[in-house]
Design an enzyme around this catalytic site. Structure first.
Site, PDB file in Angstrom:
ATOM      1  N   GLU A 160      -2.080   2.630 -10.520  1.00  0.00           N
ATOM      2  CA  GLU A 160      -2.677   2.277  -9.235  1.00  0.00           C
ATOM      3  C   GLU A 160      -2.571   3.459  -8.286  1.00  0.00           C
ATOM      4  O   GLU A 160      -1.696   4.309  -8.429  1.00  0.00           O
ATOM      5  CB  GLU A 160      -2.009   1.041  -8.629  1.00  0.00           C
ATOM      6  CG  GLU A 160      -0.563   1.230  -8.221  1.00  0.00           C
ATOM      7  CD  GLU A 160       0.061  -0.033  -7.616  1.00  0.00           C
ATOM      8  OE1 GLU A 160      -0.439  -1.151  -7.857  1.00  0.00           O
ATOM      9  OE2 GLU A 160       1.049   0.121  -6.889  1.00  0.00           O
TER      10      GLU A 160
ATOM     11  N   LYS B 198      -0.967  -1.421   3.889  1.00  0.00           N
ATOM     12  CA  LYS B 198      -0.949  -0.536   2.723  1.00  0.00           C
ATOM     13  C   LYS B 198      -1.795  -1.185   1.631  1.00  0.00           C
ATOM     14  O   LYS B 198      -1.642  -2.372   1.343  1.00  0.00           O
ATOM     15  CB  LYS B 198       0.490  -0.364   2.220  1.00  0.00           C
ATOM     16  CG  LYS B 198       0.625   0.551   1.012  1.00  0.00           C
ATOM     17  CD  LYS B 198       2.095   0.656   0.641  1.00  0.00           C
ATOM     18  CE  LYS B 198       2.377   1.703  -0.381  1.00  0.00           C
ATOM     19  NZ  LYS B 198       3.835   1.845  -0.606  1.00  0.00           N
TER      20      LYS B 198
END
Length: 161
Positions: free
Chosen positions: A71, A83
């Site tokens: 990721e 985030k």
């Protein structure tokens, strides 16, 4: 097929303290240490925790679905305390998803209280629509519980000094 799941938990710590953990790589280390049954290993492939950082997550053997994925942090907004990380290799992308993003947002509720909101957004090809059943918020709920306990324990230790 587009989908979204969300979960919110209130934590009795200042939003700034929660954000300090969530905006950094300390979150990945904490998850790796405290939830090895969920994530066996977290490796930093590239970056220092800022936007563009790439992590490789490896799941324990026998985890249903897949062995892991990579990721990339695509957004870290310090003002909104938001985030976002998107799967860029393996995992969901190998089973028909074209997009899979997890976001954490720390919402200030009071001086010593905040809400940790987690959202999963995804897009899966129509021919793989049955694989949408692999999407669950449960692992993220476990992560939030671990971080909640850590934040409360850390706050108590600071208050005691």
């Amino acid at each position: 097929m587009v989908g979204q799941l969300s979960h919110e938990v209130e934590v009795n710590v200042a939003a700034s303290e929660a954000w300090e953990l969530y905006s950094s790589l300390r979150l990945a280390k904490l998850v790796e240490e405290e939830l090895s049954s969920l994530i066996e290993k977290v490796e930093v492939i590239e970056g220092d925790g800022g936007v563009g950082t790439i992590l490789k997550l490896t799941f324990p053997p026998g985890t249903p679905g897949f062995a892991g994925y990579s990721e990339k942090f695509t957004k870290i907004d310090h003002e909104k305390r938001l985030k976002e990380a998107e799967v860029i290799e393996g995992g969901y992308l190998d089973i028909g998803f074209t997009f899979y993003r997890v976001s954490f947002q720390i919402i200030e509720k009071g001086d010593d209280s905040c809400i940790i909101k987690t959202t999963v957004e995804y897009d899966v090809k129509e021919e793989a629509a049955a694989n949408a059943s692999y999407v669950t918020i449960e692992p993220l709920v476990k992560i939030i519980e671990v971080t909640k306990n850590y934040l409360i324990k850390t706050k108590a230790a600071k208050d005691a000094n």
